[in-house]
Design a protein around this motif. Sequence first.
Motif, PDB file in Angstrom:
ATOM      1  N   LYS A  71       5.295 -46.474-132.441  1.00 59.60           N
ATOM      2  CA  LYS A  71       3.893 -46.401-132.848  1.00 59.60           C
ATOM      3  C   LYS A  71       2.912 -46.440-131.686  1.00 59.60           C
ATOM      4  N   ASN A  72       3.402 -46.462-130.453  1.00 55.32           N
ATOM      5  CA  ASN A  72       2.513 -46.607-129.300  1.00 55.32           C
ATOM      6  C   ASN A  72       2.590 -45.449-128.316  1.00 55.32           C
TER       7      ASN A  72
ATOM      8  N   LYS B 292       5.178 -41.271-125.863  1.00 58.33           N
ATOM      9  CA  LYS B 292       5.038 -41.986-127.124  1.00 58.33           C
ATOM     10  C   LYS B 292       6.402 -42.528-127.514  1.00 58.33           C
TER      11      LYS B 292
ATOM     12  N   ASN C 200      -2.123 -48.121-129.326  1.00 61.49           N
ATOM     13  CA  ASN C 200      -1.578 -47.878-130.652  1.00 61.49           C
ATOM     14  C   ASN C 200      -1.946 -46.463-131.090  1.00 61.49           C
ATOM     15  N   SER C 201      -0.963 -45.714-131.591  1.00 60.55           N
ATOM     16  CA  SER C 201      -1.179 -44.303-131.891  1.00 60.55           C
ATOM     17  C   SER C 201      -1.971 -44.038-133.175  1.00 60.55           C
ATOM     18  N   SER C 202      -2.055 -45.003-134.078  1.00 59.03           N
ATOM     19  CA  SER C 202      -2.815 -44.754-135.299  1.00 59.03           C
ATOM     20  C   SER C 202      -4.236 -45.316-135.240  1.00 59.03           C
TER      21      SER C 202
END
Length: 91
Positions: A65-66, A62, A79-81
Amino acid sequence: MALTEMQKQGDEMHKEALLENIDKIHTTEMGVGRIQKNLGINAEPVGYCISKLKQDNSVVTKEGKNYYVAVDECIITINSSSFTIITAHRA
């Protein structure tokens, strides 16, 4: 604990987070064509990328944000969110 050991634990934690949210992984309409073109596949890209993520030899890192899934000479960016597959390409 050595830095590499800490990194390995972090990688495993990131992979676990993706696997726990596997039902949320998706892409956009534009992402479908981009991923297929970049990887040279005709397969449905979300299923293809999920199958790559599930492989024992996949490594998830990570950055910002990715998430980045590295496996079989390709890198998949998620995308992590939102769990949106942004792109994928050959390494």
